[in-house]
Design a protein around this motif. Structure first.
Motif, PDB file in Angstrom:
ATOM      1  N   TRP A  16      -1.972  -6.622   9.395  1.00  0.00           N
ATOM      2  CA  TRP A  16      -0.543  -6.106  10.046  1.00  0.00           C
ATOM      3  C   TRP A  16       0.327  -5.337   8.724  1.00  0.00           C
ATOM      4  CZ3 TRP A  16       2.415  -8.437  14.475  1.00  0.00           C
ATOM      5  CH2 TRP A  16       1.391  -8.973  15.526  1.00  0.00           C
ATOM      6  N   GLY A  17       0.777  -4.366   8.812  1.00  0.00           N
ATOM      7  CA  GLY A  17       1.655  -3.353   8.180  1.00  0.00           C
ATOM      8  C   GLY A  17       2.938  -3.443   8.679  1.00  0.00           C
ATOM      9  N   LYS A  18       3.758  -3.290   7.613  1.00  0.00           N
ATOM     10  CA  LYS A  18       5.242  -3.152   7.666  1.00  0.00           C
ATOM     11  C   LYS A  18       5.696  -2.078   7.116  1.00  0.00           C
ATOM     12  CE  LYS A  18       9.831  -5.148   8.066  1.00  0.00           C
ATOM     13  NZ  LYS A  18      10.490  -6.370   7.726  1.00  0.00           N
ATOM     14  N   LEU A  19       6.238  -0.871   7.430  1.00  0.00           N
ATOM     15  CA  LEU A  19       6.637   0.222   6.681  1.00  0.00           C
ATOM     16  C   LEU A  19       7.977  -0.319   6.104  1.00  0.00           C
ATOM     17  CD1 LEU A  19       6.868   3.128   5.992  1.00  0.00           C
ATOM     18  CD2 LEU A  19       8.138   3.773   8.005  1.00  0.00           C
ATOM     19  N   GLU A  20       7.900  -0.246   4.496  1.00  0.00           N
ATOM     20  CA  GLU A  20       9.160  -0.420   4.199  1.00  0.00           C
ATOM     21  C   GLU A  20       9.768   0.650   3.826  1.00  0.00           C
ATOM     22  OE1 GLU A  20       7.776  -2.362   0.399  1.00  0.00           O
ATOM     23  OE2 GLU A  20       7.557  -4.292   1.470  1.00  0.00           O
ATOM     24  N   TRP A  21       9.458   1.644   3.375  1.00  0.00           N
ATOM     25  CA  TRP A  21      10.300   3.005   3.365  1.00  0.00           C
ATOM     26  C   TRP A  21       9.377   4.158   3.494  1.00  0.00           C
ATOM     27  CZ3 TRP A  21       9.590   6.352  -0.751  1.00  0.00           C
ATOM     28  CH2 TRP A  21       8.963   5.688  -1.900  1.00  0.00           C
ATOM     29  N   LYS A  22       9.739   5.145   3.681  1.00  0.00           N
ATOM     30  CA  LYS A  22       9.058   6.587   3.196  1.00  0.00           C
ATOM     31  C   LYS A  22      10.272   7.665   3.315  1.00  0.00           C
ATOM     32  CE  LYS A  22       9.627   8.500   7.979  1.00  0.00           C
ATOM     33  NZ  LYS A  22       8.766   9.127   9.078  1.00  0.00           N
ATOM     34  N   TRP A  71       5.287  13.479   0.426  1.00  0.00           N
ATOM     35  CA  TRP A  71       6.070  12.422   1.057  1.00  0.00           C
ATOM     36  C   TRP A  71       5.077  11.236   0.392  1.00  0.00           C
ATOM     37  CZ3 TRP A  71       9.964  11.979   4.579  1.00  0.00           C
ATOM     38  CH2 TRP A  71      10.503  13.217   5.098  1.00  0.00           C
ATOM     39  N   CYS A  72       5.868   9.992   0.333  1.00  0.00           N
ATOM     40  CA  CYS A  72       5.235   8.992   0.188  1.00  0.00           C
ATOM     41  C   CYS A  72       5.751   7.807   1.096  1.00  0.00           C
ATOM     42  CB  CYS A  72       5.462   8.199  -1.286  1.00  0.00           C
ATOM     43  SG  CYS A  72       4.856   6.838  -1.802  1.00  0.00           S
ATOM     44  N   ALA A  73       4.949   6.943   1.624  1.00  0.00           N
ATOM     45  CA  ALA A  73       5.380   5.703   2.422  1.00  0.00           C
ATOM     46  C   ALA A  73       4.784   4.376   1.708  1.00  0.00           C
ATOM     47  CB  ALA A  73       4.647   5.808   3.957  1.00  0.00           C
ATOM     48  N   VAL A  74       5.584   3.443   1.487  1.00  0.00           N
ATOM     49  CA  VAL A  74       5.133   2.190   1.145  1.00  0.00           C
ATOM     50  C   VAL A  74       4.993   1.019   2.311  1.00  0.00           C
ATOM     51  CG1 VAL A  74       5.805   0.158  -0.179  1.00  0.00           C
ATOM     52  CG2 VAL A  74       6.029   2.570  -1.110  1.00  0.00           C
ATOM     53  N   ILE A  75       3.841   0.528   2.354  1.00  0.00           N
ATOM     54  CA  ILE A  75       3.512  -0.250   3.604  1.00  0.00           C
ATOM     55  C   ILE A  75       3.183  -1.791   2.998  1.00  0.00           C
ATOM     56  CG2 ILE A  75       2.236  -0.918   5.624  1.00  0.00           C
ATOM     57  CD1 ILE A  75       1.642   2.503   5.681  1.00  0.00           C
ATOM     58  N   ALA A  76       3.904  -2.703   3.375  1.00  0.00           N
ATOM     59  CA  ALA A  76       3.564  -4.101   3.115  1.00  0.00           C
ATOM     60  C   ALA A  76       2.537  -4.707   4.270  1.00  0.00           C
ATOM     61  CB  ALA A  76       4.879  -4.869   3.315  1.00  0.00           C
ATOM     62  N   MET A 117       0.796  -1.099  -0.212  1.00  0.00           N
ATOM     63  CA  MET A 117      -0.085   0.042  -0.058  1.00  0.00           C
ATOM     64  C   MET A 117       0.936   1.353  -0.051  1.00  0.00           C
ATOM     65  SD  MET A 117      -2.803   1.162   2.807  1.00  0.00           S
ATOM     66  CE  MET A 117      -1.759   1.104   4.335  1.00  0.00           C
ATOM     67  N   ALA A 118       0.327   2.206  -0.692  1.00  0.00           N
ATOM     68  CA  ALA A 118       1.149   3.531  -0.680  1.00  0.00           C
ATOM     69  C   ALA A 118       0.462   4.604  -0.100  1.00  0.00           C
ATOM     70  CB  ALA A 118       1.567   3.809  -1.979  1.00  0.00           C
TER      71      ALA A 118
END
Length: 61
Positions: free
Chosen positions: A35-41, A20-25, A1-2
């Motif tokens: 559950w979500g895990k922040l991959e990068w922001k 800003w953008c965050a990518v969440i697995a 998810m972005a």
């Protein structure tokens, strides 16, 4: 998810903002939990303060 959001840029005297953008697995842990895990922001684009994010698009794969 972005996920996208904006923040004012103090170094420009608040006349610009940064997108800003965050990518969440996402992972389904059970029938009731995701559950979500922040991959990068990261900041991805500097724009004038008058710019707005007005539309969102969701896709299911």
């Amino acid at each position: 998810m972005a996920v996208l959001w904006d923040r004012d840029v103090a170094s420009t005297g608040y006349v610009d903002k940064m997108i800003w953008c965050a990518v969440i697995a996402l992972e389904r842990c059970s029938d009731e939990e995701i559950w979500g895990k922040l991959e990068w922001k990261e900041p991805v684009l500097e724009v004038p303060k008058s710019c707005r994010i007005i539309r969102a698009l969701a896709a299911t794969l």
